[in-house]
Write an enzyme that holds these catalytic residues in place. Structure first.
Site, PDB file in Angstrom:
ATOM      1  N   ASP A 166     -52.459   8.486  28.473  1.00  0.00           N
ATOM      2  CA  ASP A 166     -52.906   8.438  29.859  1.00  0.00           C
ATOM      3  C   ASP A 166     -54.331   8.921  30.142  1.00  0.00           C
ATOM      4  O   ASP A 166     -55.088   8.245  30.815  1.00  0.00           O
ATOM      5  CB  ASP A 166     -51.958   9.256  30.741  1.00  0.00           C
ATOM      6  CG  ASP A 166     -50.530   8.760  30.662  1.00  0.00           C
ATOM      7  OD1 ASP A 166     -50.248   7.877  29.829  1.00  0.00           O
ATOM      8  OD2 ASP A 166     -49.695   9.267  31.422  1.00  0.00           O
ATOM      9  N   GLU A 396     -42.990  18.011  24.438  1.00  0.00           N
ATOM     10  CA  GLU A 396     -43.587  16.674  24.598  1.00  0.00           C
ATOM     11  C   GLU A 396     -44.722  16.482  23.592  1.00  0.00           C
ATOM     12  O   GLU A 396     -44.870  15.419  22.994  1.00  0.00           O
ATOM     13  CB  GLU A 396     -44.118  16.551  26.028  1.00  0.00           C
ATOM     14  CG  GLU A 396     -44.645  15.168  26.382  1.00  0.00           C
ATOM     15  CD  GLU A 396     -45.027  15.062  27.859  1.00  0.00           C
ATOM     16  OE1 GLU A 396     -44.969  16.091  28.580  1.00  0.00           O
ATOM     17  OE2 GLU A 396     -45.378  13.944  28.301  1.00  0.00           O
TER      18      GLU A 396
END
Ligand code: 2M8
Length: 423
Positions: A166, A396
């Site tokens: 991202d 994550e």
């Protein structure tokens, strides 16, 4: 090396996480932060599920492909159920699909996963795999038509979210051309759940939302997007992953006697094989991002650069350049592979895709290295991944400097990569 007792405990924990994130037919990346089905998360997670439940692993892919659009695109998020806690939700995307989805795609790892499952799980998978191969062929054809309409051999992304990476620094310059004046105000949910320092910044989100607005305004029309989207960028990870996926689709189509699919995938693969060279940078001695709209290369390396080995095959001189830069990075930090060049001023070891290590990218890089004969480097990356998980849990992502975990906890693809590869 991790001792056998700790390994067994981590195995149990990983299976527990995947079961807890299971929403019957699909697996959420993590509870709270990402409460829906994400495209490449789901496919990669299926590899982990396959270590204890073959049927459930296949379902993961079937469920994802069942949300395919009529034009062939497999969306990046499928909003199977109503949930207020994520921004931007279906109301922002306005995809017009049932079930509601986002309007963009994500790196197409699914064909590669299907090949791994078909070759490792017992049984004859023909009846189950054949419909998947038709769907994958349509998706890959969509990439060729919608994201490379000029046939130059590289596919573009129209949004940073499409890359899956991202807030990579590579997007900063291309995003600077995106007008955010009509975006207005909105409420982010992610920073209510995880530390702000571990997420993209507000000005990034302004640009992300401007591009969502652009897509929504043209009703996600691929021609309008290709011709006028202000963000139109080719990058090595997406292109390498697609090359790999086409190769795997060819192999599957031949195995399951689908010659037409094999023929189409072979033709697309040849085009991508030639086009990939456009991303090579002599200055960086590696593959870099190319802003197609402004014909401008970003001469900085990212973890995506190493995926040329996974997309492969790579020529000897370039492969050698990759190995030596990878080792140079390794000397600079403690855990491979950082998502961005640790020598660069924009490197940030904990802010999401601006430096941290991601287990599933590590798996892809290690796979490519092993296939090019560098089992030593592949093992180094697997060991680093295992050490990070043992130290910080199934987070994550991880800081390549301190090994600290970041972002969401009990994360599906980290658990899956542990079970399938790093343990
Ligand atoms: C991250 O992206 C989403 C948007 O798609 C987000 O931040 O809200 C990325 O790491 C992406 O690669 C990943 O698929 C997704 C879910 O894990 O989270």
């Amino acid at each position: 090396m991790i001792d056998p007792e700790t390994t067994a405990q981590l195995d149990d924990e990983a299976r527990h996480i995947l079961r807890a994130n299971d929403k019957e037919g699909y697996t959420v990346p993590t509870k709270g932060l990402y409460p829906f089905q994400w495209n490449w998360d789901s496919a990669l997670t299926a590899l982990g599920i396959a270590t204890y439940d073959a049927n459930r692993a296949w379902q993961e892919i079937e469920k994802l492909l069942s949300a395919q659009w009529d034009n062939g695109m497999v969306p990046h998020i499928v909003f199977w159920q109503h949930e207020e806690g994520y921004f931007p939700g279906p109301g922002e995307w306005q995809s017009g699909q049932t079930p509601p989805t986002s309007g963009i795609t994500q790196p197409p790892v699914a064909a590669t996963v299907v090949r791994q499952l078909a070759s490792s799980l017992p049984g004859d998978h023909g009846a189950r795999v054949t419909p998947m191969l038709h769907a994958l062929d349509r998706w890959h054809q969509w990439f060729a038509d919608a994201r490379d309409p000029d046939g130059r051999g590289v596919v573009a992304i129209m949004h940073p979210w499409e890359s899956g990476r991202d807030n990579l620094p590579d997007w900063d310059e291309p995003l600077s051309h995106v007008d955010t004046s009509t975006v207005g105000t909105f409420l982010r949910r992610d920073t209510q759940i995880v530390n702000e320092a571990e997420r993209p910044q507000n000005h990034d989100y302004d640009h992300y939302m401007a591009l969502v607005q652009f897509g929504r305004n043209c009703q996600w029309d691929v021609k309008t997007i290709a011709e006028t989207c202000p963000f139109w960028v080719a990058e090595p990870a997406m292109n390498a992953i697609l090359r790999r996926a086409e190769r795997d689709l060819v192999a599957l189509a031949l195995q399951f006697n689908l010659p037409e699919i094999a023929r189409r995938a072979t033709a697309r693969l040849a085009r991508l094989g030639q086009g990939f060279n456009q991303l090579w940078s002599d200055d960086a001695q590696g593959y870099v991002t190319l802003n197609l709209r402004h014909d401008k290369k970003d001469n900085r390396l990212t973890s995506g650069s190493w995926l040329s080995l996974y997309g492969g095959p790579e020529n000897d001189n370039r492969a050698k350049a990759h190995y030596s830069t990878l080792m140079e990075w390794r000397r600079k930090i403690s855990f491979t592979v950082p998502s961005f060049d640790p020598n660069d001023a924009a490197f940030d070891d904990i802010r999401y895709w601006r430096g941290p290590v991601w287990a599933m990218i590590n798996w892809m890089i290690a796979t490519g290295l092993a296939e090019h004969g560098r089992h030593d480097l592949a093992e180094m990356i697997a060991n680093d991944t295992a050490a990070l998980i043992a130290k910080s849990g199934f987070r994550e992502y991880f800081s390549p400097v301190t090994g600290q975990g970041g972002g969401g906890k009990d994360f599906s693809w980290t658990a899956a990569m542990w079970l399938y590869w790093a343990s």
